[in-house]
Design a protein around this motif. Sequence first.
Motif, PDB file in Angstrom:
ATOM      1  N   ARG A 147       0.805  -1.220   0.000  1.00 38.68           N
ATOM      2  CA  ARG A 147       0.000   0.000   0.000  1.00 38.68           C
ATOM      3  C   ARG A 147       0.844   1.279   0.000  1.00 38.68           C
ATOM      4  O   ARG A 147       0.300   2.378   0.009  1.00 38.68           O
ATOM      5  CB  ARG A 147      -0.935  -0.001   1.219  1.00 38.68           C
ATOM      6  N   GLY A 148       2.141   1.145   0.008  1.00 41.75           N
ATOM      7  CA  GLY A 148       3.013   2.306  -0.097  1.00 41.75           C
ATOM      8  C   GLY A 148       3.642   2.715   1.218  1.00 41.75           C
ATOM      9  O   GLY A 148       3.298   2.211   2.286  1.00 41.75           O
ATOM     10  N   PRO A 149       4.593   3.662   1.176  1.00 39.55           N
ATOM     11  CA  PRO A 149       5.305   4.098   2.374  1.00 39.55           C
ATOM     12  C   PRO A 149       4.440   4.944   3.292  1.00 39.55           C
ATOM     13  O   PRO A 149       3.354   5.403   2.900  1.00 39.55           O
ATOM     14  CB  PRO A 149       6.467   4.924   1.800  1.00 39.55           C
TER      15      PRO A 149
ATOM     16  N   ALA B  17       5.774  -6.864  -3.068  1.00 42.27           N
ATOM     17  CA  ALA B  17       5.360  -5.472  -2.870  1.00 42.27           C
ATOM     18  C   ALA B  17       4.865  -4.785  -4.144  1.00 42.27           C
ATOM     19  O   ALA B  17       5.236  -3.648  -4.440  1.00 42.27           O
ATOM     20  CB  ALA B  17       6.510  -4.687  -2.246  1.00 42.27           C
ATOM     21  N   ARG B  18       4.019  -5.476  -4.914  1.00 42.98           N
ATOM     22  CA  ARG B  18       3.392  -4.826  -6.057  1.00 42.98           C
ATOM     23  C   ARG B  18       2.294  -3.889  -5.591  1.00 42.98           C
ATOM     24  O   ARG B  18       1.814  -3.987  -4.463  1.00 42.98           O
ATOM     25  CB  ARG B  18       2.807  -5.883  -6.994  1.00 42.98           C
TER      26      ARG B  18
ATOM     27  N   ILE C 100       9.487   3.914   5.786  1.00 43.23           N
ATOM     28  CA  ILE C 100       8.871   2.591   5.718  1.00 43.23           C
ATOM     29  C   ILE C 100       9.056   1.857   7.042  1.00 43.23           C
ATOM     30  O   ILE C 100       9.842   2.267   7.895  1.00 43.23           O
ATOM     31  CB  ILE C 100       9.489   1.746   4.590  1.00 43.23           C
ATOM     32  N   TYR C 101       8.338   0.763   7.189  1.00 44.91           N
ATOM     33  CA  TYR C 101       8.550  -0.140   8.317  1.00 44.91           C
ATOM     34  C   TYR C 101       9.371  -1.325   7.832  1.00 44.91           C
ATOM     35  O   TYR C 101       9.146  -1.847   6.726  1.00 44.91           O
ATOM     36  CB  TYR C 101       7.228  -0.625   8.897  1.00 44.91           C
TER      37      TYR C 101
ATOM     38  N   GLN D 171       4.772  -4.521   6.329  1.00 46.31           N
ATOM     39  CA  GLN D 171       3.526  -3.763   6.226  1.00 46.31           C
ATOM     40  C   GLN D 171       2.521  -4.347   7.210  1.00 46.31           C
ATOM     41  O   GLN D 171       2.285  -5.559   7.219  1.00 46.31           O
ATOM     42  CB  GLN D 171       2.978  -3.866   4.807  1.00 46.31           C
ATOM     43  N   GLU D 172       1.983  -3.518   8.086  1.00 45.79           N
ATOM     44  CA  GLU D 172       1.009  -3.989   9.070  1.00 45.79           C
ATOM     45  C   GLU D 172      -0.268  -4.429   8.360  1.00 45.79           C
ATOM     46  O   GLU D 172      -0.873  -3.658   7.608  1.00 45.79           O
ATOM     47  CB  GLU D 172       0.681  -2.865  10.058  1.00 45.79           C
TER      48      GLU D 172
END
Length: 801
Positions: free
Chosen positions: A341-343, A407-408, A434-435, A454-455
Amino acid sequence: MTKQQSRTQILKKRSKKKEKSIWFSIFMWLFILLFLAVIAGCAAITAGFFYLSRELPQINTLNDYRPAIVTNVFSDDGRKIGEFYKERRIVMPLSDMPADLINAFVAAEDSRFREHPGIDIKSIIRAFIKNFKAGTIVQGGSTITQQVTKSFLLTPEKTYERKLKEAILAYKIEKKLSKDDILFLYLNQIYLGHGAYGVEAASENYFGKHVKDLTLAECAMLAGLPQAPSRYSPFHHPELARQRQVYTLNRMKEEGMISNLEATEAMGAKLNIKPRKNWFIERVPCYTEHVRRYVEKKYGKEMLYTQGLSIHTAVNIELQKIARTAVNKGLLALDRRCGYRGPVKNIPALQIEDFSRAISEKLNGSRPIKGEIYKGVVLKVDDHNKISHVRVGNVTGIIRLASMAWARKPNPEISYKYAGIKKPSQALKTGDVIYVKVLEEMTGEKQYEFTLYQEPIAQSALLSIEAETGHVKTMIGGRDFKDSQFNRAFQSRRQPGSAFKPILYAAALDKGYTPASIIIDSPVVFEDKLNDRVWKPNNYAHKFYGPTLFRQALIKSRNIVSIKILQDIGIDYLIGYAGKLGITSPFPRDLSIALGSSGVSLFELTKAYSVFSNLGYLIEPVFITEIYDRDNTLLESPKLIRKKVIDMGTAYLMTNLLEGVVQAGTGQRVKALNRPAAGKTGTTNDLHDAWFMGFTPRYTTGVWVGLDQSVPIGRRETGSRAASPIWLDYMQDALEGKSVREFTVPEGIIRVKIDAETGLLPNAQSKNTVFECFKQGTEPTQHTPRPDEVFSTEELFKEGF
């Protein structure tokens, strides 16, 4: 002597007598007045004493001491999983407290404790003079006995009236109790900071150990706290706490309680001060919160928070950990299938240094730990070497493309089989915040290896019931209790989709259907003339399959067949049947309930499935096994409630049919369990909810996956794909090392060879035959017609075949 002289003398004598009489009268009146004043004073003092005493608590023996204490919650093996309290107090006998601890408090707070009668006149005079000079109360001069009284008085203000009350109560306590009894009260009652009342709670708070295990240095640290617990907190003000510790040790040395060497060694001892574990959050918070709500509703807040209940539950900590791991793994896999979903944000290059410095300050000098999640910033994206350089505080590291290929960009039109990104720049760019999750610290270098994290946004619930006892061994109510306390296993009502069909099919078996019954899978249309609506239900694959065996319809989860079965047995009958199995949520009176359109809780549905595994008996699920009060009197111990609600044969046939779902239907992923298992997937319209409900001879377990907002989970994220892997992971680990059990076959069940296409007895030309289970007396008696026999389709599949 002349008469005149004689008269004069007589008059003088009379005057003297009169004068004496007047003085005597004055003296008598003064004496009487003084006597009356003394009486009045005594009466006033007595009245004042009784006036001030009228609201004071009565402590005649230690049995009168009933302070607020901690309620503890325990797992099935007796380990603590939760605490509830207003005042965190654990009452300990004086014999369990080390002598150094008792001496430390006496030396620091009241060195003449063993000598005075509860009130130290010297201290009071000294305090009075200081308070008089200051014009306000700046010093109390309280003894340990008076400090005991403070916690029993209702008002906290510093007034002379309160001091008088303290003195009166102190006097009463000293008359009734021994010095050791008073120390027992004091050391259990006193507030020592950070929610800890009494030395046992404080010992656990600051040192993570029982008070009986404290060293001299630790005893002195605790004894320095009563004067101002927040000011001398070892957590927040370690230097001030140490100063009080040194003061206490010096006082103990001056009083001859310890030697100079002992004091010196204690002053130099390094203390391991660490925050107490939060049992509620760290163990099984959702389960414990469920128990809390029940106990508060039944026994009241006062009982729960002040009366030191011991609540024993059915939860198993190891199974709970297994469930948590399975849920997290399943949600992470789901989230990655749905894309990146992005940074968090993107920052300019000039802000990277300041951002990293802020992260470093939050880390407080510690380095990132393997397996933990941190916020970082992308320094550089290297497509040639397929790595991204990342900084977390003062630490730098890399992310390899292989670990972030998932991570598409999210795209509901792209198949879940999409291979993923081919280069890092498709997901990241310089300045992205980012995480990351720490994978490894590179040997011999300062760099780390991270992976993009990503959570997950989806939620999941899992509930597992032990078959024989009804004990609820596991309950996961959501992804993270710290983020949301809503219990999705118990409080949520979601559409179960096809996971509800076994209830319908069980009801049909009790209405005369058999696993070999034939139902026509063909289009149907329903008109709602009142609301001018038309409903055209369809199967998941948008196909119709014609004549379909009852077993095959359940295994392949055919919607049209389910609707036709409900039309036949009746809506009211199904609703009543579901109620017998423990489903109490309301149902609308329409045919869509055959497809699981009416919301139920995971708890209800798991409870209903447990009837199949228990051969028709509904065993009421048990969360709490025993509750004891503070005096160890048993308050509650639920008995095993085992009620027969459906026929044993029906229950076994459903088990056998649901085994078929696992072996050849939508639950085939679960075959990897390599044990006898039965279950059913459930997927709602638009993929809002995904379910897998299943059981083995040991456990009945249900899993739900979805989003709280009731929006689509993701492309093709059905019960089979999103929920059954979580169920499988949990059951594999839960059953590891346990013997394999088979489902019990009750009397009255027979196996008969049938034609798999017609459901009738096979003839010599039947190409596909199988053994099917039946209740004795319901097996087919007719043979499949031979090709030379002429039957129309309507005749062949009319009602009764």
